[in-house]
Design a protein around this motif. Structure first.
Motif, PDB file in Angstrom:
ATOM      1  N   ARG A  70       0.833  -1.198   0.000  1.00 54.77           N
ATOM      2  CA  ARG A  70       0.000   0.000   0.000  1.00 54.77           C
ATOM      3  C   ARG A  70       0.872   1.253   0.000  1.00 54.77           C
ATOM      4  NH1 ARG A  70      -5.349  -0.476   1.736  1.00 54.77           N
ATOM      5  NH2 ARG A  70      -5.251   1.609   2.652  1.00 54.77           N
ATOM      6  N   ARG A  71       0.410   2.265  -0.720  1.00 53.44           N
ATOM      7  CA  ARG A  71       1.066   3.582  -0.789  1.00 53.44           C
ATOM      8  C   ARG A  71       2.452   3.515  -1.429  1.00 53.44           C
ATOM      9  NH1 ARG A  71      -2.957   6.580  -0.765  1.00 53.44           N
ATOM     10  NH2 ARG A  71      -1.523   8.333  -0.561  1.00 53.44           N
ATOM     11  N   SER A  75      -0.945   3.318  -8.256  1.00 47.50           N
ATOM     12  CA  SER A  75      -2.007   4.057  -8.944  1.00 47.50           C
ATOM     13  C   SER A  75      -1.482   5.363  -9.527  1.00 47.50           C
ATOM     14  CB  SER A  75      -3.164   4.340  -7.984  1.00 47.50           C
ATOM     15  OG  SER A  75      -3.726   3.131  -7.506  1.00 47.50           O
ATOM     16  N   SER A  76      -0.544   5.999  -8.832  1.00 47.31           N
ATOM     17  CA  SER A  76       0.043   7.248  -9.336  1.00 47.31           C
ATOM     18  C   SER A  76       0.768   7.009 -10.652  1.00 47.31           C
ATOM     19  CB  SER A  76       1.011   7.832  -8.300  1.00 47.31           C
ATOM     20  OG  SER A  76       0.346   8.125  -7.092  1.00 47.31           O
ATOM     21  N   THR A  90      -1.376  13.611  -7.977  1.00 50.57           N
ATOM     22  CA  THR A  90      -1.453  12.246  -7.444  1.00 50.57           C
ATOM     23  C   THR A  90      -1.383  12.223  -5.922  1.00 50.57           C
ATOM     24  OG1 THR A  90       0.962  11.902  -7.591  1.00 50.57           O
ATOM     25  CG2 THR A  90      -0.360  11.329  -9.520  1.00 50.57           C
ATOM     26  N   PHE A  92      -3.338  13.536  -4.050  1.00 42.57           N
ATOM     27  CA  PHE A  92      -4.703  13.497  -3.528  1.00 42.57           C
ATOM     28  C   PHE A  92      -5.443  12.203  -3.914  1.00 42.57           C
ATOM     29  CE2 PHE A  92      -3.472  17.911  -4.500  1.00 42.57           C
ATOM     30  CZ  PHE A  92      -3.496  18.439  -3.217  1.00 42.57           C
ATOM     31  N   LEU A  93      -4.730  11.268  -4.538  1.00 38.24           N
ATOM     32  CA  LEU A  93      -5.363   9.989  -4.877  1.00 38.24           C
ATOM     33  C   LEU A  93      -5.605   9.173  -3.617  1.00 38.24           C
ATOM     34  CD1 LEU A  93      -3.369   8.811  -8.038  1.00 38.24           C
ATOM     35  CD2 LEU A  93      -5.728   9.612  -7.971  1.00 38.24           C
ATOM     36  N   GLU A  94      -6.757   8.540  -3.555  1.00 39.96           N
ATOM     37  CA  GLU A  94      -7.047   7.651  -2.434  1.00 39.96           C
ATOM     38  C   GLU A  94      -6.347   6.312  -2.635  1.00 39.96           C
ATOM     39  OE1 GLU A  94     -11.199   7.239  -1.882  1.00 39.96           O
ATOM     40  OE2 GLU A  94     -11.550   9.383  -1.506  1.00 39.96           O
ATOM     41  N   SER A  95      -6.095   5.636  -1.544  1.00 43.94           N
ATOM     42  CA  SER A  95      -5.454   4.325  -1.628  1.00 43.94           C
ATOM     43  C   SER A  95      -6.391   3.343  -2.331  1.00 43.94           C
ATOM     44  CB  SER A  95      -5.134   3.824  -0.220  1.00 43.94           C
ATOM     45  OG  SER A  95      -4.498   2.570  -0.277  1.00 43.94           O
ATOM     46  N   THR A  96      -5.830   2.520  -3.220  1.00 41.71           N
ATOM     47  CA  THR A  96      -6.640   1.551  -3.962  1.00 41.71           C
ATOM     48  C   THR A  96      -7.101   0.435  -3.035  1.00 41.71           C
ATOM     49  OG1 THR A  96      -5.342   1.987  -5.952  1.00 41.71           O
ATOM     50  CG2 THR A  96      -6.656  -0.015  -5.937  1.00 41.71           C
ATOM     51  N   ASN A  97      -8.409   0.192  -2.999  1.00 37.22           N
ATOM     52  CA  ASN A  97      -8.920  -0.882  -2.135  1.00 37.22           C
ATOM     53  C   ASN A  97      -9.622  -1.971  -2.932  1.00 37.22           C
ATOM     54  OD1 ASN A  97     -11.228   0.384  -2.905  1.00 37.22           O
ATOM     55  ND2 ASN A  97     -11.741   1.200  -0.888  1.00 37.22           N
TER      56      ASN A  97
END
Length: 399
Positions: A70-71, A75-76, A90, A92-97
């Motif tokens: 995670r993190r 995704s970025s 990027t 402000f992107l939420e963590s992918t769940n």
């Protein structure tokens, strides 16, 4: 900035509902998160006839998996490379769940799926069908945060690689040592050496020395992420030797020092000649593509806003202050050839243009052969699917 269209006109529209159903079956408990990003709506009909469990699926459209803790920046990377998101956005992107899938179909050569996996996926979870996932994978990108303690990441990397290799020995394993923009040059080299050594030692201890891992230093704040993705994608292009050979013939007969064949949407170069790639040269090419597309989007449209900003007439010449000329020419509506030429060689522009005409014609022939192969495999896959019985055991009716 408006983007170049991402769908080939020859592609057929497919039945996406059927496609989504088949994915959910394979992803079991994680299917709540199996979603397609906006790219799917544009990707055309390749997937309409493809099942992830059939061998034709991955030959037509290879799958690239983005994995890591995670993190770590997965995704970025996807947003910056394929959605032209500013690196600063990027943050402000939420963590992918959940598992996110995107089709990338910019051209006949750049044609694959990206699956972004959340960092918390547990391979030991019985609801996770990792065999189905890895069986259809062309490349597995594992992202490691270089600014964090990477011992846990290395343990997860070892687990992922060993599981994937047992299912599919042909997967290309690509390790992105990410977020290196915050490290000094010496620290970058030391971190890469340490991760390389530890990862390969873990494989050797498990008796898996024959597994090859490729390592890249990457950051979304410079062009290193685009260059790394270029090398990943090139390994999935069966026509790569042909493209490289055509580029070698082109530059040797035109007095050109370096040439790249770029996908103009993502700025991934799908082929270059056999001379070494210099990072600064690649960055100049990327900047040139940005300038050409930006100006074309502003001034290349008709008064009523119609037309295509990037077409067969697109061309640009930029003269640098070191007697080098950058020359860009449209190859197809998705591809551009960017060349580095000395000023004295560029005086023979007529010869370069003639050779380019021959080069473009050869590329189009390769393109047509590729499309025939895709259609043939889609047809075979479609026929295989029709032969399979329905869930209640009755034969499928031919469409």
């Amino acid at each position: 900035m408006s983007q170049v269209p991402r769908k080939l006109p020859e592609e057929e529209e497919g039945d996406e509902e059927e496609e989504e159903e088949e994915e959910i079956v394979g992803l079991a408990g994680y299917a709540d998160g199996a979603e397609s990003s906006d790219g799917d709506a544009e990707s055309g009909g390749d997937e309409a006839f493809l099942d992830f469990n059939d061998p034709f699926s991955t030959e037509v459209k290879p799958r690239i998996l983005l994995m890591g803790l995670r993190r770590s920046g997965k995704s970025s990377i996807q947003k910056v490379v394929f959605h032209k998101m500013s690196p600063n956005e990027t943050l402000f992107l939420e963590s992918t769940n959940k598992i996110c899938r995107e089709d990338v179909s910019n051209s006949s050569f750049v044609n694959f799926q990206i699956w972004d996996f959340p960092g918390q996926i547990d391979f030991f979870d019985p609801t996770f069908d990792y065999e189905m996932i890895f069986r259809g994978t062309g490349a597995l990108i594992f992202v490691i945060d270089s600014q964090d303690d990477y011992m846990e990441a290395l343990a997860r990397l070892h687990l992922t690689v060993t599981r994937a290799y047992k299912v599919n020995p042909d997967i290309n394993f690509e390790i992105f040592i990410h977020k290196v923009d915050g490290l000094s040059d010496d620290h970058k080299i030391e971190t890469q050496r340490d991760i390389h050594q530890r990862a390969n030692d873990d494989l050797a201890d498990a008796g898996l020395e024959k597994i090859h891992l490729s390592f890249y230093l990457t950051s979304i704040y410079d062009h290193s992420i685009f260059e790394a993705f270029s090398k990943v994608v090139q390994k999935l292009i069966p026509q790569l030797p042909t493209l490289e050979n055509l580029l070698n013939i082109f530059i040797s007969n035109s007095g050109i020092e370096k040439a790249f064949l770029f996908d103009v949407v993502s700025k991934i170069y799908i082929a270059t000649d056999s001379t070494p790639v210099d990072m600064q040269t690649y960055e100049l090419c990327c900047d040139m593509i940005d300038v050409v597309i930006d100006i074309s989007c502003i001034y290349g449209l008709k008064d009523d806003g119609t037309g295509t900003p990037y077409d067969k007439e697109s061309m640009a010449i930029i003269k640098l202050n070191n007697t080098t000329v950058l020359y860009l020419k449209e190859v197809t509506k998705f591809l551009a050839l960017v060349c580095f030429v000395r000023e004295e060689s560029f005086e023979r522009k007529g010869l370069i243009d003639y050779n380019f005409h021959c080069f473009r014609k050869a590329i189009q022939e390769v393109f047509e052969v590729r499309m025939k192969v895709v259609r043939s495999r889609k047809h075979q896959s479609h026929m295989q699917k029709n032969k399979r019985p329905t869930p209640n055991g009755t034969p499928r009716m031919p469409l």
